[in-house]
Write a protein that holds these residues in place. Structure first.
Motif, PDB file in Angstrom:
ATOM      1  N   PRO A 132       0.821  -1.210   0.000  1.00 34.84           N
ATOM      2  CA  PRO A 132       0.000   0.000   0.000  1.00 34.84           C
ATOM      3  C   PRO A 132       0.856   1.262   0.000  1.00 34.84           C
TER       4      PRO A 132
ATOM      5  N   ASP B 298      -0.194   4.250   1.493  1.00 31.87           N
ATOM      6  CA  ASP B 298      -0.422   5.101   2.660  1.00 31.87           C
ATOM      7  C   ASP B 298      -1.147   4.297   3.737  1.00 31.87           C
ATOM      8  N   ALA B 299      -1.474   4.966   4.845  1.00 36.15           N
ATOM      9  CA  ALA B 299      -2.098   4.289   5.974  1.00 36.15           C
ATOM     10  C   ALA B 299      -3.471   3.734   5.617  1.00 36.15           C
ATOM     11  N   ALA B 300      -4.236   4.508   4.845  1.00 36.19           N
ATOM     12  CA  ALA B 300      -5.574   4.036   4.453  1.00 36.19           C
ATOM     13  C   ALA B 300      -5.464   2.787   3.582  1.00 36.19           C
ATOM     14  N   GLY B 301      -4.497   2.802   2.662  1.00 39.17           N
ATOM     15  CA  GLY B 301      -4.287   1.632   1.818  1.00 39.17           C
ATOM     16  C   GLY B 301      -3.827   0.430   2.601  1.00 39.17           C
ATOM     17  N   GLU B 302      -3.030   0.668   3.634  1.00 38.95           N
ATOM     18  CA  GLU B 302      -2.569  -0.445   4.465  1.00 38.95           C
ATOM     19  C   GLU B 302      -3.724  -1.050   5.258  1.00 38.95           C
ATOM     20  N   ALA B 303      -4.631  -0.185   5.744  1.00 34.98           N
ATOM     21  CA  ALA B 303      -5.802  -0.695   6.469  1.00 34.98           C
ATOM     22  C   ALA B 303      -6.666  -1.554   5.551  1.00 34.98           C
ATOM     23  N   ARG B 304      -6.825  -1.121   4.293  1.00 29.62           N
ATOM     24  CA  ARG B 304      -7.609  -1.895   3.323  1.00 29.62           C
ATOM     25  C   ARG B 304      -6.932  -3.227   3.031  1.00 29.62           C
TER      26      ARG B 304
ATOM     27  N   ARG C  53      -7.609  -5.646   5.818  1.00 30.58           N
ATOM     28  CA  ARG C  53      -8.977  -6.183   5.759  1.00 30.58           C
ATOM     29  C   ARG C  53      -9.039  -7.337   4.773  1.00 30.58           C
TER      30      ARG C  53
END
Length: 332
Positions: free
Chosen positions: A48, A50-56, A59
């Protein structure tokens, strides 16, 4: 790192052997263990941004964990641009999940000392499986390839380095239509056979949309070297959810989408200023399902899915194929 005493290569250079965790299953062993009533499947993640991409990503990881793939791999990013994030997340997959991770290792931007250190860091957290790639040039994947001053030129060399370091299960890339830098298919086949002879245990193909290209690749390798041709050649599939995304993907690979497939996608996309994403997605799932059905019928050893860090599209294809999917995908 865990080292054995130094031994020597054929050229006389000292090599320190690295001991991966003994309980780590190899990809080939995992394929055998998963080969019951269904052909095994595996998935590919991307590092990912960024952080949002890493969270996705995480999941998707947890959703796939409940589906029990034979293995998962984490790509390197163009030109090795995400190597630090790739290495960190691959180690987390080994330490924090029940999945079998395959670490990518490319020659781009690495000297030999850094390559050996990276392999050692993987071994320290129990990673035994490494996918060896020469890699694409940074910036322009189709541009001129330049060797690192202290690195290697060919993936075959990198295979030998990893195998000399310890008991690793090594995979390499294969190209159903031939690598775009190979002058012809015969030369490309010879390169693949050489990587397998160097110690690779299997190969994963570049994404393709014509099953005949995959079947002819298997035939060519078997004819060129029957022993190496018996090793698994794992086909890579991407369930298409966007016409724009697949067009970009094939641009980076230097190959084109076959006209019949492209026509189906364009028809689904419609003539409006924006593509009909829902219709394109439905067509993409249907195409991937049809390809997987043919590959299963032709004896493919595994189905390797490009996921783009989403679980839903892959799980829909697997459901269409009759696989028991216990996860409840959240998106895409």
């Amino acid at each position: 790192m865990h080292f054995f005493s130094a031994d020597r290569t054929a050229t006389g250079a000292a090599v320190r052997s690295i001991r991966p965790a003994p309980c780590s299953r190899s990809v080939v062993e995992s394929l055998r263990a998963h080969a019951g009533t269904r052909v095994p499947f595996s998935v590919e993640f991307n590092p990912p941004r960024d952080a949002a991409g890493e969270a996705r990503l995480w999941r998707a990881v947890r959703q796939f964990e409940r589906m029990h793939p034979a293995f998962v791999s984490m790509t390197y990013g163009a030109g090795g641009s995400t190597k630090d994030r790739t290495a960190r997340i691959t180690r987390q997959l080994a330490q924090q999940t029940t999945l079998l991770p395959v670490a990518h290792l490319t020659a781009v931007g690495h000297g030999l000392a850094e390559l050996r250190a990276l392999v050692g860091s993987y071994a320290d957290c129990g990673i035994r499986n490494i996918l060896v790639l020469r890699g694409d040039p940074p910036g322009d994947p189709l541009g001129e390839w330049r060797k690192h001053p202290d690195g290697v030129t060919y993936a075959e060399e990198l295979v030998r380095i990893v195998r000399d370091l310890g008991d690793f299960n090594v995979g390499v890339a294969s190209f159903p239509e031939g690598h775009h830098r190979s002058p012809d298919l015969a030369t490309d086949t010879a390169f693949l056979a050489a990587k397998l002879r160097a110690g690779a245990d299997y190969s994963i193909t570049q994404m393709f949309f014509d099953i005949e290209h995959y079947l002819r690749l298997r035939d060519r390798v078997a004819a060129h070297d029957p022993i190496e041709g018996a090793k698994p050649i794992i086909p890579e599939l991407m369930p298409i959810t966007s016409l724009r995304t697949v067009q970009r993907a094939v641009e980076l690979s230097g190959r084109a989408v076959p006209a019949p497939v492209l026509d189906r996608l364009r028809k689904a996309a419609g003539d409006g200023p924006e593509e009909n994403r829902e219709a394109v997605r439905a067509a993409g799932i249907e195409i991937a399902t049809e390809m997987a059905q043919r590959l299963i019928a032709e004896g493919a050893p595994c189905l390797h899915f490009i996921t783009l860090n989403f679980a839903k599209a892959t799980s829909e294809v697997l459901t269409n194929l009759g696989y028991e999917v216990t996860a409840a995908p959240l998106s895409a």
